[in-house]
Scaffold this motif. Structure first.
Motif, mmCIF file in Angstrom:
data_model
loop_
_atom_site.group_PDB
_atom_site.id
_atom_site.type_symbol
_atom_site.label_atom_id
_atom_site.label_comp_id
_atom_site.label_asym_id
_atom_site.label_seq_id
_atom_site.Cartn_x
_atom_site.Cartn_y
_atom_site.Cartn_z
ATOM 1 N N UNK A 23 28.161 13.568 32.194
ATOM 2 C CA UNK A 23 26.768 13.814 31.804
ATOM 3 C C UNK A 23 25.808 12.745 32.299
ATOM 4 N N UNK A 24 26.305 11.545 32.604
ATOM 5 C CA UNK A 24 25.437 10.498 33.151
ATOM 6 C C UNK A 24 25.047 10.845 34.593
ATOM 7 N N UNK A 25 26.037 11.192 35.412
ATOM 8 C CA UNK A 25 25.734 11.544 36.795
ATOM 9 C C UNK A 25 24.918 12.835 36.894
ATOM 10 N N UNK A 26 25.072 13.716 35.907
ATOM 11 C CA UNK A 26 24.251 14.933 35.900
ATOM 12 C C UNK A 26 22.800 14.642 35.535
ATOM 13 N N UNK A 27 22.545 13.478 34.964
ATOM 14 C CA UNK A 27 21.177 13.133 34.563
ATOM 15 C C UNK A 27 20.778 13.752 33.240
ATOM 16 N N UNK A 28 21.752 14.032 32.381
ATOM 17 C CA UNK A 28 21.457 14.663 31.097
ATOM 18 C C UNK A 28 21.033 13.662 30.025
ATOM 19 N N UNK A 29 21.314 12.380 30.244
ATOM 20 C CA UNK A 29 20.951 11.355 29.262
ATOM 21 C C UNK A 29 19.585 10.781 29.623
ATOM 22 N N UNK A 47 21.762 21.376 30.904
ATOM 23 C CA UNK A 47 21.284 21.983 32.147
ATOM 24 C C UNK A 47 20.436 23.218 31.893
ATOM 25 N N UNK A 48 20.720 23.954 30.811
ATOM 26 C CA UNK A 48 19.904 25.120 30.443
ATOM 27 C C UNK A 48 19.793 25.190 28.923
ATOM 28 N N UNK A 49 18.653 25.668 28.402
ATOM 29 C CA UNK A 49 18.496 25.760 26.945
ATOM 30 C C UNK A 49 19.550 26.647 26.283
ATOM 31 N N UNK A 50 20.037 27.656 26.958
ATOM 32 C CA UNK A 50 21.035 28.545 26.375
ATOM 33 C C UNK A 50 22.459 28.142 26.687
ATOM 34 N N UNK A 85 16.515 19.289 35.806
ATOM 35 C CA UNK A 85 16.555 19.952 37.110
ATOM 36 C C UNK A 85 17.553 19.189 37.979
ATOM 37 N N UNK A 86 18.060 19.809 39.030
ATOM 38 C CA UNK A 86 19.059 19.159 39.875
ATOM 39 C C UNK A 86 18.612 17.820 40.467
ATOM 40 N N UNK A 87 17.305 17.584 40.570
ATOM 41 C CA UNK A 87 16.854 16.308 41.134
ATOM 42 C C UNK A 87 17.155 15.120 40.210
ATOM 43 N N UNK A 88 17.557 15.379 38.958
ATOM 44 C CA UNK A 88 17.926 14.315 38.029
ATOM 45 C C UNK A 88 19.362 13.830 38.258
ATOM 46 N N UNK A 89 20.129 14.559 39.064
ATOM 47 C CA UNK A 89 21.522 14.202 39.308
ATOM 48 C C UNK A 89 21.637 12.996 40.239
ATOM 49 N N UNK A 90 22.704 12.234 40.047
ATOM 50 C CA UNK A 90 23.000 11.124 40.957
ATOM 51 C C UNK A 90 23.466 11.705 42.295
ATOM 52 N N UNK A 91 23.448 10.873 43.319
ATOM 53 C CA UNK A 91 23.941 11.320 44.626
ATOM 54 C C UNK A 91 25.400 11.755 44.536
ATOM 55 N N UNK A 92 26.174 11.050 43.717
ATOM 56 C CA UNK A 92 27.592 11.397 43.555
ATOM 57 C C UNK A 92 27.748 12.804 42.975
ATOM 58 N N UNK A 93 26.956 13.136 41.953
ATOM 59 C CA UNK A 93 27.024 14.466 41.349
ATOM 60 C C UNK A 93 26.580 15.535 42.346
ATOM 61 N N UNK A 94 25.531 15.226 43.117
ATOM 62 C CA UNK A 94 25.070 16.195 44.120
ATOM 63 C C UNK A 94 26.147 16.471 45.142
ATOM 64 N N UNK A 95 26.864 15.429 45.555
ATOM 65 C CA UNK A 95 27.960 15.617 46.506
ATOM 66 C C UNK A 95 29.068 16.458 45.894
ATOM 67 N N UNK A 96 29.425 16.173 44.647
ATOM 68 C CA UNK A 96 30.504 16.904 43.964
ATOM 69 C C UNK A 96 30.167 18.392 43.824
ATOM 70 N N UNK A 97 28.888 18.685 43.646
ATOM 71 C CA UNK A 97 28.472 20.067 43.423
ATOM 72 C C UNK A 97 27.931 20.748 44.679
#
Length: 100
Positions: A23-29, A47-50, A85-97
């Motif tokens: 959740x840190x690399x996703x930028x959720x915190x 990532x989504x309200x639902x 939004x995806x721009x909150x993700x770390x570079x590592x998370x973006x690469x993984x996804x």
């Protein structure tokens, strides 16, 4: 290591079960606050309200932070603003996804 640093590091171990990324690399915190009594307040989003994993992720945060010696109470404050939004993700998370 400070208690705040330990809390921050522990959140890298909480994985979003749908995405398989922490959740840190996703930028959720959004914020981690520690008061004078060692109570921890974590402001986060999903990532989504639902998101069907709402309880699972919030409980994972409480469980993992609760394992840290010295932490008193844990408050997880789930917010929807600002929206994730995806721009909150770390570079590592973006690469993984596959965003990189």
């Amino acid at each position: 290591m400070s208690l705040l640093t330990e809390v921050r590091a522990s959140l890298f171990e909480v994985i979003d079960p749908e995405l398989g990324v922490n959740i840190m690399d996703l930028g959720l915190i959004y914020a981690i606050e520690l008061d004078d009594n060692d109570n921890v307040k974590i402001t986060m989003t999903l990532t989504t309200p639902g998101c069907p994993m709402h309880d699972s992720i919030a409980n994972g945060v409480k469980y993992r932070v609760g394992q840290i010696e010295g932490v008193a109470e844990i408050d997880v404050n789930l917010v929807w603003e600002p929206a994730w939004s995806p721009d909150k993700m770390s570079d590592r998370a973006k690469e993984m996804l596959g965003f990189a």
